[in-house]
Design a protein around this motif. Structure first.
Motif, PDB file in Angstrom:
ATOM      1  N   VAL A   1      25.000  65.613  90.894  1.00 55.54           N
ATOM      2  CA  VAL A   1      23.802  66.165  91.522  1.00 55.54           C
ATOM      3  C   VAL A   1      24.160  66.913  92.802  1.00 55.54           C
ATOM      4  O   VAL A   1      24.590  66.293  93.790  1.00 55.54           O
ATOM      5  CB  VAL A   1      22.795  65.044  91.839  1.00 55.54           C
ATOM      6  CG1 VAL A   1      21.546  65.604  92.506  1.00 55.54           C
ATOM      7  CG2 VAL A   1      22.439  64.270  90.571  1.00 55.54           C
ATOM      8  N   PHE A  29      23.377  68.712  96.348  1.00 56.02           N
ATOM      9  CA  PHE A  29      22.359  68.475  97.377  1.00 56.02           C
ATOM     10  C   PHE A  29      22.755  69.204  98.660  1.00 56.02           C
ATOM     11  O   PHE A  29      23.844  69.765  98.757  1.00 56.02           O
ATOM     12  CB  PHE A  29      22.169  66.967  97.631  1.00 56.02           C
ATOM     13  CG  PHE A  29      23.384  66.261  98.175  1.00 56.02           C
ATOM     14  CD1 PHE A  29      23.579  66.123  99.544  1.00 56.02           C
ATOM     15  CD2 PHE A  29      24.334  65.730  97.317  1.00 56.02           C
ATOM     16  CE1 PHE A  29      24.696  65.476 100.039  1.00 56.02           C
ATOM     17  CE2 PHE A  29      25.452  65.074  97.801  1.00 56.02           C
ATOM     18  CZ  PHE A  29      25.644  64.951  99.173  1.00 56.02           C
ATOM     19  N   ALA A  30      21.843  69.189  99.630  1.00 52.91           N
ATOM     20  CA  ALA A  30      22.067  69.758 100.970  1.00 52.91           C
ATOM     21  C   ALA A  30      22.533  71.209 100.912  1.00 52.91           C
ATOM     22  O   ALA A  30      23.470  71.608 101.596  1.00 52.91           O
ATOM     23  CB  ALA A  30      23.041  68.893 101.779  1.00 52.91           C
ATOM     24  N   HIS A  31      21.836  72.006 100.111  1.00 52.17           N
ATOM     25  CA  HIS A  31      22.139  73.437 100.045  1.00 52.17           C
ATOM     26  C   HIS A  31      21.820  74.076 101.395  1.00 52.17           C
ATOM     27  O   HIS A  31      20.836  73.713 102.041  1.00 52.17           O
ATOM     28  CB  HIS A  31      21.283  74.102  98.966  1.00 52.17           C
ATOM     29  CG  HIS A  31      21.578  73.614  97.590  1.00 52.17           C
ATOM     30  ND1 HIS A  31      21.148  72.389  97.133  1.00 52.17           N
ATOM     31  CD2 HIS A  31      22.260  74.183  96.581  1.00 52.17           C
ATOM     32  CE1 HIS A  31      21.557  72.221  95.884  1.00 52.17           C
ATOM     33  NE2 HIS A  31      22.235  73.296  95.524  1.00 52.17           N
ATOM     34  N   PHE A  46      26.847  73.849  99.282  1.00 47.37           N
ATOM     35  CA  PHE A  46      26.142  72.672  98.807  1.00 47.37           C
ATOM     36  C   PHE A  46      27.152  71.538  98.732  1.00 47.37           C
ATOM     37  O   PHE A  46      28.361  71.747  98.857  1.00 47.37           O
ATOM     38  CB  PHE A  46      25.446  72.908  97.452  1.00 47.37           C
ATOM     39  CG  PHE A  46      26.380  73.022  96.273  1.00 47.37           C
ATOM     40  CD1 PHE A  46      26.799  71.891  95.568  1.00 47.37           C
ATOM     41  CD2 PHE A  46      26.835  74.258  95.846  1.00 47.37           C
ATOM     42  CE1 PHE A  46      27.654  71.999  94.478  1.00 47.37           C
ATOM     43  CE2 PHE A  46      27.681  74.383  94.759  1.00 47.37           C
ATOM     44  CZ  PHE A  46      28.093  73.243  94.072  1.00 47.37           C
TER      45      PHE A  46
END
Length: 125
Positions: free
Chosen positions: A96, A98-100, A109
């Protein structure tokens, strides 16, 4: 003398074959070498002709505490040309993103591998 650079980073993983396969699929890297490692462990060197990640496991396997976030490493940063293509590969691997973020000078990301090690994928293109 050439400019120093990081030749490799050694990561403890629960399954070196699985991790080597993931790195090969995500980044089009290859296994440079594999075999016995210190303390009767096993290691696989995965990368390109210049740099690599050594994915290591001790003979009895790592303990669960070895994978606490940030212990001892916050993340591994990988520079890529096509951030979107790598993100699709991460998702296809069942992981998964995240934190783009878009920031000067690039985009990034993060994702956690199968053991919870954080990777930052960055592109300056």
């Amino acid at each position: 003398m050439p400019q120093p650079y990081i030749e490799h980073v050694n990561l403890t993983v629960s399954d070196p074959e699985r991790m080597a396969g993931l790195l090969n699929r995500l980044f089009d890297w290859h296994v440079r070498w594999e075999g016995a490692a210190r303390d009767n462990g096993r290691v696989i060197h995965v990368g390109d002709e210049r740099t690599y990640l050594a994915v290591y496991t001790p003979p009895e396997g790592p303990d669960a505490d070895a994978f606490a976030k940030g212990r001892p490493l916050n993340h591994v940063g990988i520079l890529v040309d096509d951030l979107d293509a790598i993100e699709r590969r991460v998702i296809d691997a069942g992981l998964v993103p995240f934190a783009h973020a878009d920031y000067d000078p690039g985009r990034r990301f993060y994702f956690l591998d199968y053991d919870g090690t954080e990777f930052e994928i960055v592109s300056y293109g």
